[in-house]
Design an enzyme around this catalytic site. Sequence first.
Site, PDB file in Angstrom:
ATOM      1  N   HIS A   1      -1.838   0.653   1.556  1.00  0.00           N
ATOM      2  CA  HIS A   1      -2.702   0.103   2.609  1.00  0.00           C
ATOM      3  C   HIS A   1      -2.255   0.518   4.006  1.00  0.00           C
ATOM      4  CE1 HIS A   1       0.660  -2.611   3.099  1.00  0.00           C
ATOM      5  NE2 HIS A   1       0.103  -3.049   4.219  1.00  0.00           N
TER       6      HIS A   1
ATOM      7  N   HIS B   1      -3.288   1.265   9.484  1.00  0.00           N
ATOM      8  CA  HIS B   1      -3.405   0.080   8.622  1.00  0.00           C
ATOM      9  C   HIS B   1      -4.834   0.023   8.109  1.00  0.00           C
ATOM     10  CE1 HIS B   1      -3.201  -4.050   7.240  1.00  0.00           C
ATOM     11  NE2 HIS B   1      -1.892  -3.981   7.385  1.00  0.00           N
TER      12      HIS B   1
END
Length: 161
Positions: free
Chosen positions: A65, A80
């Site tokens: 992620h 992110h």
Amino acid sequence: MFGFGKKISEDEHVYAPVTGEVIPLDKVSDPVFAQKMMGDGYAVEPNASKIVSPVSGKVTMVQGHAIGLKRFDDLELLVHIGIDTVSLNGKPFTTTVKEGDIVDAGDDLVTVNWEQVEEAGLPKTTLVLITNTADKLESITVHYGPAVAGQQLGSAKARRD
């Protein structure tokens, strides 16, 4: 693309990490990001699944992620992907880089299965954060609005100490 001995480009520009709508951090739903607690930067509401490098640099962290990058001037960036997506344990993310790789802006980093993120009820907002803002960032300029992955958005200048 990630060749041995490849030199990091001295490019101060920042680029769109994904095709979508580029927005200021203060418009992001998560207050940690919106209040720039993790650093200054920008976000994209994505409408494509390919995540590319927003800068030229060295890959310093790969967590599905999130991807960490370090530019030639020591600015440290975090891509992110989605908000609270760490809870998905990497399932929707297929990473194409590893720690230590040298990438150019626009090189592929990750492909995301957004359906899995949406099924989990999580925002798809993808952020580019300069995590050492307080120590190294002199200024950042970003053009907001629609953008294509790899499109130049502006620049980030590091302090010259």
